[in-house]
Design a protein around this motif. Structure first.
Motif, PDB file in Angstrom:
ATOM      1  N   SER A 169      -1.859  -2.360   9.409  1.00  0.00           N
ATOM      2  CA  SER A 169      -0.968  -2.591  10.673  1.00  0.00           C
ATOM      3  C   SER A 169      -1.944  -2.892  11.839  1.00  0.00           C
ATOM      4  O   SER A 169      -2.892  -2.162  12.162  1.00  0.00           O
ATOM      5  N   GLN A 223       2.706  -8.007   6.196  1.00  0.00           N
ATOM      6  CA  GLN A 223       3.473  -6.789   5.795  1.00  0.00           C
ATOM      7  C   GLN A 223       4.223  -6.093   6.865  1.00  0.00           C
ATOM      8  O   GLN A 223       3.858  -6.447   7.958  1.00  0.00           O
ATOM      9  N   GLY A 224       4.819  -4.943   6.519  1.00  0.00           N
ATOM     10  CA  GLY A 224       5.909  -4.262   7.244  1.00  0.00           C
ATOM     11  C   GLY A 224       5.269  -3.485   8.584  1.00  0.00           C
ATOM     12  O   GLY A 224       5.801  -3.257   9.443  1.00  0.00           O
ATOM     13  N   GLY A 225       3.806  -3.309   8.471  1.00  0.00           N
ATOM     14  CA  GLY A 225       3.336  -2.658   9.795  1.00  0.00           C
ATOM     15  C   GLY A 225       2.842  -3.443  10.910  1.00  0.00           C
ATOM     16  O   GLY A 225       2.758  -3.087  11.879  1.00  0.00           O
ATOM     17  N   SER A 261       8.774  -3.514   5.512  1.00  0.00           N
ATOM     18  CA  SER A 261       8.016  -2.216   5.018  1.00  0.00           C
ATOM     19  C   SER A 261       8.971  -1.667   3.714  1.00  0.00           C
ATOM     20  O   SER A 261      10.172  -2.070   3.490  1.00  0.00           O
ATOM     21  N   GLN A 302       6.791   3.858  -2.051  1.00  0.00           N
ATOM     22  CA  GLN A 302       6.157   3.059  -0.892  1.00  0.00           C
ATOM     23  C   GLN A 302       4.817   2.100  -1.361  1.00  0.00           C
ATOM     24  O   GLN A 302       4.789   1.248  -0.860  1.00  0.00           O
TER      25      GLN A 302
END
Ligand code: NAI
Ligand code: X15
Length: 337
Positions: A88, A108-110, A139, A301
């Motif tokens: 992240s 990515q989701g971070g 995420s 996850q």
């Protein structure tokens, strides 16, 4: 063949590399790492050209007996698209490099939603990414929520979503994470970041989320309440979900009582790394009371965002529509428990 660069070869990056390699229209142009470790060695064993993400540390790879194909800039330059799977905040730092080489990038989701042109979930808003230069695959938790919300919105309309996310403290390899013996409201403030994150996919959705962290590494667990715009029988919802390729309805007969047996099932089924790419919804939990729907779902996850990254590559380059891409990705990866 679409040439794909993967910058950041950790939990997500190495899985995306393996999935990209399975695609008939894609090739892994190379993967970039900051330092030699077991993952770098595996990348070389798999035949992925290895690039140095940090120039000053490039010598460390030679010292470890690993051949480097060049600096990460060469990889980004040579690729049609880069998947940034760095921790992240690092993706944001890398953005200017991708711009300098005019290479579209997936994050990515971070990363923050405002870093990109659009956030992405293949089932929900594939077309929004067409032609975009910077796209964020949301995420694991947001992906899991979006996959359920999209068909419900289409079939019945959604008035309000309330979700409690019981999140794993860390991934199995994250030895520094916790809690070890505690249950944390996390974040203690409400809503958690997940609700606003889902709204980056559905901008008119009313959703509140609450987060916790527990001493587990295997999977997240969602307790979901969706107020629909009409009264629906639970059996209809089960039939609706059964049509969705990335929703796995755990049948009662399987006697899967939690994340442990889910992961065991994935390993028994021969899944690489025991990955569970689908949302795992306990079929018996799907219940309706008036226009309220309830269910429990497990979210792996480490892997549910992997097929989403593959689809996002095609979306960005305009190489397929949602249906074609999802079908190809599912078939090649073996998605559909
Ligand atoms: N692990 C998970 O459960 C999930 C993670 N994500 C997101 O995916 C992203 C990556 O997370 P993970 O794969 O879990 O992290 P990770 O720590 O397992 O892997 C990141 C990799 O990037 C490398 N790296 C660090 N700095 C770099 C740089 N400057 N250039 C290139 N590589 C660099 C690290 O050495 C490591 O190999 C984050 O945004 C995270 O929020 C999304 C869904 C689930
Ligand atoms: O994006 C994730 O979870 P989140 O949606 O709860 O932020 C991934 O499971 C990574 O979470 P982490 O930031 O706890 O490693």
């Amino acid at each position: 063949m679409i040439q794909v660069a993967i910058n950041g070869y950790g939990t997500i990056g190495k899985r995306v590399a393996d999935a990209v390699r399975e695609q008939p229209d894609m090739e892994v142009r190379g993967v970039a790492k900051t330092r030699p470790n077991f993952e770098a060695e595996t990348a070389v064993d798999k035949g992925f050209p290895l690039y140095a993400a940090v120039e000053e540390r490039a010598d460390q790879f030679a010292d470890a007996g690993l051949e480097i194909a060049g600096p990460v800039e060469d990889l980004v330059d040579a690729a049609d698209v880069v998947v940034d799977a760095t921790p992240s905040g690092i993706g944001a730092e890398n953005k200017s490099m991708y711009e300098a080489y005019d290479t579209p990038a997936l994050y990515q989701g971070g990363e923050d939603a405002d870093l990109v042109d659009t956030s992405f979930n293949a089932r929900s808003n594939f077309e929004d990414a067409t032609g975009a230069d910077h796209v964020r695959v949301v995420s694991c938790n947001t992906t899991g929520l979006s996959r359920v919300i999209a068909p419900l919105r289409e079939a019945y309309g959604v008035e309000k979503v309330r979700a409690t996310l019981v999140r794993r403290g860390g991934d199995p390899g994250q030895t520094s994470r916790g809690p070890i013996n505690d249950i944390l409201p996390n974040p203690v403030t409400i809503p958690s970041h997940h609700g606003p994150d889902v709204e980056t996919i559905f901008d008119d959705l009313d959703i509140d989320t609450l987060g916790m962290k527990v001493p587990a590494t295997l999977m997240h667990m969602h307790s979901l309440n969706v107020t629909l715009e009409e009264e629906v029988d639970a059996s209809e919802v089960r039939d609706l979900f059964a049509e969705e390729s990335r929703l796995f309805l755990i049948p009662e007969r399987m006697d899967i009582d939690g994340s442990g047996k889910l992961k065991e099932y994935a390993l028994d089924a021969g899944r690489p790394r025991g990955d569970v790419w689908e949302n795992c919804i306990w079929e018996e939990s799907i219940s309706t009371v008036g226009d309220d729907l309830y269910l429990f779902q497990g979210i792996h996850q480490e892997s549910d965002v992997v097929p989403e990254n593959v689809d996002a590559i095609r979306a960005v380059l305009g190489e397929a529509d949602a249906e074609e891409s999802i079908e190809t990705t599912n078939e090649t990866m073996g998605i559909g428990l």
